[in-house]
Design a protein around this motif. Structure first.
Motif, mmCIF file in Angstrom:
data_model
loop_
_atom_site.group_PDB
_atom_site.id
_atom_site.type_symbol
_atom_site.label_atom_id
_atom_site.label_comp_id
_atom_site.label_asym_id
_atom_site.label_seq_id
_atom_site.Cartn_x
_atom_site.Cartn_y
_atom_site.Cartn_z
ATOM 1 N N ARG A 26 0.855 -1.036 -0.013
ATOM 2 C CA ARG A 26 0.023 0.070 -0.085
ATOM 3 C C ARG A 26 0.866 1.273 0.042
ATOM 4 N N SER A 27 1.523 1.281 -0.950
ATOM 5 C CA SER A 27 2.724 2.386 -1.192
ATOM 6 C C SER A 27 2.063 3.737 -1.291
ATOM 7 N N PHE A 28 0.913 3.651 -1.799
ATOM 8 C CA PHE A 28 -0.013 5.088 -2.048
ATOM 9 C C PHE A 28 -0.219 5.699 -0.844
ATOM 10 N N SER A 29 -0.082 5.101 0.288
ATOM 11 C CA SER A 29 -0.632 5.745 1.633
ATOM 12 C C SER A 29 0.753 6.493 2.042
ATOM 13 N N LEU A 30 1.800 6.212 1.600
ATOM 14 C CA LEU A 30 3.076 7.063 2.015
ATOM 15 C C LEU A 30 3.337 8.441 1.538
ATOM 16 N N ASN A 31 3.815 9.087 2.377
ATOM 17 C CA ASN A 31 4.171 10.691 2.014
ATOM 18 C C ASN A 31 5.421 10.907 1.808
ATOM 19 N N PHE A 32 6.233 10.415 2.907
ATOM 20 C CA PHE A 32 7.953 10.617 3.041
ATOM 21 C C PHE A 32 8.589 9.415 2.900
ATOM 22 N N MET A 33 9.592 9.379 2.194
ATOM 23 C CA MET A 33 10.756 8.189 2.330
ATOM 24 C C MET A 33 11.870 8.808 2.926
ATOM 25 N N ALA A 34 12.789 8.058 3.701
ATOM 26 C CA ALA A 34 13.930 8.542 4.152
ATOM 27 C C ALA A 34 14.999 7.518 4.315
ATOM 28 N N TRP A 35 16.272 7.914 4.207
ATOM 29 C CA TRP A 35 17.196 6.977 4.688
ATOM 30 C C TRP A 35 18.145 7.213 6.017
ATOM 31 N N PHE A 36 18.179 6.331 6.900
ATOM 32 C CA PHE A 36 18.717 6.434 8.019
ATOM 33 C C PHE A 36 20.040 5.679 7.931
ATOM 34 N N ARG A 37 21.071 5.906 8.839
ATOM 35 C CA ARG A 37 22.349 4.953 8.845
ATOM 36 C C ARG A 37 22.612 4.818 10.330
ATOM 37 N N GLN A 38 23.371 3.429 10.744
ATOM 38 C CA GLN A 38 23.873 3.174 12.086
ATOM 39 C C GLN A 38 25.170 2.871 12.052
ATOM 40 N N ALA A 39 25.947 3.392 12.586
ATOM 41 C CA ALA A 39 27.508 3.006 12.735
ATOM 42 C C ALA A 39 27.663 1.963 13.883
ATOM 43 N N PRO A 40 28.456 1.261 13.951
ATOM 44 C CA PRO A 40 28.640 0.506 15.123
ATOM 45 C C PRO A 40 28.938 1.437 16.292
ATOM 46 N N GLY A 41 28.103 0.831 17.538
ATOM 47 C CA GLY A 41 28.316 1.768 18.852
ATOM 48 C C GLY A 41 27.565 3.126 18.673
ATOM 49 N N LYS A 42 27.061 3.567 17.892
ATOM 50 C CA LYS A 42 26.216 4.627 17.438
ATOM 51 C C LYS A 42 24.738 4.327 17.262
ATOM 52 N N LYS A 43 24.203 5.707 17.661
ATOM 53 C CA LYS A 43 22.708 5.641 17.518
ATOM 54 C C LYS A 43 22.250 5.720 15.911
ATOM 55 N N ARG A 44 21.027 5.167 15.386
ATOM 56 C CA ARG A 44 20.663 5.309 14.278
ATOM 57 C C ARG A 44 20.543 6.874 14.039
ATOM 58 N N GLU A 45 20.852 7.402 12.960
ATOM 59 C CA GLU A 45 20.677 8.889 12.404
ATOM 60 C C GLU A 45 20.148 9.203 11.184
ATOM 61 N N PHE A 46 19.374 10.188 11.076
ATOM 62 C CA PHE A 46 18.733 10.626 9.808
ATOM 63 C C PHE A 46 19.907 10.964 8.901
ATOM 64 N N VAL A 47 19.590 10.845 7.471
ATOM 65 C CA VAL A 47 20.525 11.002 6.534
ATOM 66 C C VAL A 47 19.869 12.059 5.469
ATOM 67 N N ALA A 48 18.668 11.572 5.093
ATOM 68 C CA ALA A 48 17.862 12.462 3.941
ATOM 69 C C ALA A 48 16.671 11.800 3.919
ATOM 70 N N SER A 49 15.605 12.764 3.343
ATOM 71 C CA SER A 49 14.168 12.405 3.030
ATOM 72 C C SER A 49 13.900 13.036 2.064
ATOM 73 N N ILE A 50 12.728 12.544 1.500
ATOM 74 C CA ILE A 50 12.117 13.227 0.116
ATOM 75 C C ILE A 50 10.542 12.726 0.248
ATOM 76 N N SER A 51 9.824 13.897 -0.115
ATOM 77 C CA SER A 51 8.436 13.671 -0.170
ATOM 78 C C SER A 51 8.013 13.031 -1.686
ATOM 79 N N TRP A 52 6.902 12.064 -1.602
ATOM 80 C CA TRP A 52 6.514 11.362 -2.727
ATOM 81 C C TRP A 52 5.776 12.436 -3.730
ATOM 82 N N GLY A 53 5.322 13.421 -3.063
ATOM 83 C CA GLY A 53 4.398 14.457 -4.084
ATOM 84 C C GLY A 53 5.133 15.363 -4.683
ATOM 85 N N ASP A 54 5.657 16.366 -4.002
ATOM 86 C CA ASP A 54 6.366 17.508 -4.333
ATOM 87 C C ASP A 54 7.796 17.225 -4.713
#
Length: 122
Positions: A26-54
């Motif tokens: 049901r991907s039509f229900s989604l608005n934003f997609m993002a990439w996160f990353r997690q290095a060893p011993g570190k918290k998961r962190e935001f990398v980038a996001s994009i709107s499906w719409g605009d």
């Protein structure tokens, strides 16, 4: 909704990689997609996001100018082009999706794909 990430690997510093994240279900229900990353011993962190719409995009300061997020609506796929890679970019990269607007906290995302390893050697 299922997210399938691919494209990780081993690259030398200064090199490039492109990650892909395909959305199914049901991907039509989604608005934003993002990439996160997690290095060893570190918290998961935001990398980038994009709107499906605009197509609005957002980046973490650490990757601004080096990484580019894009989407192909016809293929329900989001890409992360990573250039000028640095050893500090080494991490497991995961894609995520949410119904709401842009967000940087992992807890705000509803769906997650499996991670793909990116290793940058010096």
């Amino acid at each position: 909704v299922q997210l399938q990430a691919s494209g990780g690997g081993l690259v030398q510093a200064g090199g490039s990689l492109r990650l892909s994240c395909a959305a199914a279900g049901r991907s039509f229900s989604l608005n934003f997609m993002a990439w996160f990353r997690q290095a060893p011993g570190k918290k998961r962190e935001f990398v980038a996001s994009i709107s499906w719409g605009d197509g609005s995009t957002y980046y973490a300061d650490s990757v601004e100018g080096r990484f580019t997020i894009s989407r192909d609506n016809a293929k329900n796929t989001v890409y992360l082009q990573m250039n000028s890679l640095e050893p500090e970019d080494t991490a497991v990269y995961s894609c995520a999706a949410r119904r709401g607007s842009h967000a940087v906290a992992p807890s705000n995302y509803d769906y997650w794909g499996q991670g793909t390893q990116v290793t940058v050697s010096s």
